[in-house]
Design an enzyme around this catalytic site. Structure first.
Site, mmCIF file in Angstrom:
data_model
loop_
_atom_site.group_PDB
_atom_site.id
_atom_site.type_symbol
_atom_site.label_atom_id
_atom_site.label_comp_id
_atom_site.label_asym_id
_atom_site.label_seq_id
_atom_site.Cartn_x
_atom_site.Cartn_y
_atom_site.Cartn_z
ATOM 1 N N ARG A 1 0.824 -1.211 0.000
ATOM 2 C CA ARG A 1 0.000 0.000 0.000
ATOM 3 C C ARG A 1 0.860 1.264 0.000
ATOM 4 O O ARG A 1 0.903 1.988 -0.985
ATOM 5 C CB ARG A 1 -0.954 -0.002 1.220
ATOM 6 C CG ARG A 1 -2.106 0.999 1.110
ATOM 7 C CD ARG A 1 -1.796 2.396 1.618
ATOM 8 N NE ARG A 1 -1.353 2.408 3.007
ATOM 9 C CZ ARG A 1 -0.812 3.468 3.574
ATOM 10 N NH1 ARG A 1 -0.649 4.599 2.901
ATOM 11 N NH2 ARG A 1 -0.386 3.418 4.833
ATOM 12 N N HIS B 1 5.631 4.578 12.632
ATOM 13 C CA HIS B 1 5.724 4.517 11.169
ATOM 14 C C HIS B 1 6.760 5.554 10.726
ATOM 15 O O HIS B 1 6.486 6.748 10.744
ATOM 16 C CB HIS B 1 4.323 4.829 10.604
ATOM 17 C CG HIS B 1 4.220 4.803 9.114
ATOM 18 N ND1 HIS B 1 3.535 3.806 8.440
ATOM 19 C CD2 HIS B 1 4.670 5.639 8.150
ATOM 20 C CE1 HIS B 1 3.570 4.033 7.143
ATOM 21 N NE2 HIS B 1 4.253 5.137 6.930
ATOM 22 N N CYS C 1 5.021 9.257 0.170
ATOM 23 C CA CYS C 1 3.682 9.830 0.321
ATOM 24 C C CYS C 1 3.387 10.654 -0.917
ATOM 25 O O CYS C 1 4.139 11.562 -1.242
ATOM 26 C CB CYS C 1 3.622 10.695 1.577
ATOM 27 S SG CYS C 1 2.086 11.639 1.699
#
Lengths: 317, 317
Positions: free
Chosen positions: A30, A226, A259
């Site tokens: 993901r 994370h 991101c």
């Protein structure tokens, strides 16, 4: 002066006071693939997930039901999950998926999935950029997502992004992160994943943030960390978090990731580098390092670029 | 959704119990450049050293008086030191240089240098490969080097290589490293630089090794730690060493470096990544990060390949 092959595992020397066991939450399919320029075939993604599970990774976040306009790389989310459920049955249904909003949750519910994750922001600016609403308004947006998911018996993880620094706002106050995290837990999330989305955090900051959650009544069993390796701090930060009692760490096979809404965010902490670290400390992780490395080497071939993971480069060289 | 430039420094959050100040021992010009395939011009090397000093690095190891047959990259050692002394005067004379043997020391003495370093091995096999003698016989070889240097008023640092793992022998027993280190101190060395030459060490191993030296009567003020990032562990290992009380860390601008006699050794811990880490912890280091980054970007241009340092990539991007 030829050298023999290096042992594929480090010498084990334990450190008193550290947890005996760590859960690695694999985000490569993901968080890794959503940031790839090219579109990866659904069959390749399914194979990636299967190989990661086969390597012993206990949780593999498979995809995101984000609108294809925003992340075309994951436009095949439903097809991928259907293929994985056909293949893996209940194990496929248990793979977590990101759901950015109610529409995403509906798609997950239609497929009968069991674990979803929402993606909140610790800062005002990133909430506006990523969610198109204010920091406060994000909770109203997530409320029906979490309550509907919970009512349907699903488990909900909540990502909190920009927990250390924000590219627009700079340093993020610890109390602000704790406040956002607590509100997401109050909505019904089971776990927070505290993200250093742009990788600027350092070890003392990690310790202070985890301690602040503990002081606010949120135990480390409800926290995951994370990290992105933008400034080379990801593993040192994981070490700080481990010392502070956190036992769940997000990582990405081969160090894939980033991101799509923050160009300064580079790859995630590499699963392989984390496994090497945990293995050296004698901390149980359940992962077959050789299998993850082989998977990352294969995936690097599919993506057409080498893995940024140091362990992958060292062991596959 | 354009982003502003990231702040060039992390938010500071201190961690109780860590040292207030750290000394970065810069090894880029020696340990970095000795492993480059190409030969760098003497004037470029001199400029590299000058820029590192100007960036605030308190110690810059400039070169090695190794035989040019073994390390042709450093064949200009005497010319380089002459240029630096002409330029910098006493500051140039104070720059440490590696002297592998008595002949190397003689060259350093002829030039009037004040700081030398010897390069020992913690393992039998690497002593034979690198020094062409047994582990025990290395002390007889170093004895006249150290005693002549000390008699001439020079300071002697002793590198101990392969302190964690050895490509031929595997894991290296901690007591063996302590024994080798103590014998080098007994010869008259002022400081040990404990090297993870092939980068296989992990955090608990670092802690145990430092603690074993302390238990054997060697205080942390006489220890430096020297990490390579082969398995992505260098900064986490430095953090472990810092927690164990060590205050001197070797690092290489831009993450240059390796070991010409061990192909599995990749770059050193990058000075910039270490500075980012220390800055975040509020630990005094005296280095201007922007100046080191600019130096590494310039050096990467000279070498024709990008820096492996995460901080350099992030800030120069």
């Amino acid at each position: 002066m030829s050298e023999p092959a290096i042992s594929a595992l480090p010498m084990q020397v334990r450190e008193p006071g550290l947890p005996a066991k760590v859960t690695i939450y694999e985000v490569g399919p993901r968080d890794g693939l959503q940031n790839e320029k090219g579109i990866v075939d659904t069959t390749v993604k399914a194979e990636f997930v299967r190989r990661l599970l086969d390597a012993g990774l206990p949780i593999v976040e498979a995809t995101s039901f984000v609108h294809p306009r925003w992340v075309p790389q994951l436009a095949d989310a439903a097809d991928l999950m259907t293929e994985l459920m056909t293949d893996l049955g209940e194990l496929g249904r248990a793979l977590p998926v990101l759901v950015p909003n109610e529409r995403g949750l509906e798609r997950a519910l239609e497929l009968g999935l069991r674990h979803v994750a929402i993606f909140g922001s610790a800062t005002e600016t990133f909430a506006r950029k990523n969610l198109n609403r204010s920091l406060d308004a994000q909770f109203a947006m997530f409320e029906p997502v979490v309550s509907r998911a919970r009512d349907a018996g699903l488990d909900v993880r909540a990502y909190v992004s920009m927990c250390f620094g924000d590219p627009w706002e700079g340093a993020v106050p610890i109390e602000q992160v704790v406040s956002v995290g607590k509100r997401l837990l109050d909505l019904g999330a089971s776990q927070l994943s505290l993200g250093d989305t742009i990788g600027v955090g350092t070890a003392g900051h990690v310790t202070a943030l985890v301690d602040a959650f503990t002081a606010a009544g949120v135990g480390t069993e409800r926290l995951a960390l994370h990290f992105h390796d933008t400034y080379g701090q990801a593993l040192a930060n994981a070490y700080a978090g481990l010392r502070a009692g956190v036992t769940t760490f997000d990582a990405s096979a081969g160090g894939l990731g980033g991101c799509p809404y923050a160009k300064s965010a580079t790859g995630n902490l590499a699963t392989e580098d984390l496994v090497w670290f945990l293995e050296g400390l004698g901390i149980e992780h359940g992962v077959d390092l050789g299998k993850v490395v082989a998977t990352s080497v294969w995936m690097a071939g599919e993506l057409g670029r080498p893995s940024p993971s140091a362990v992958v480069r060292a062991l596959a060289g």
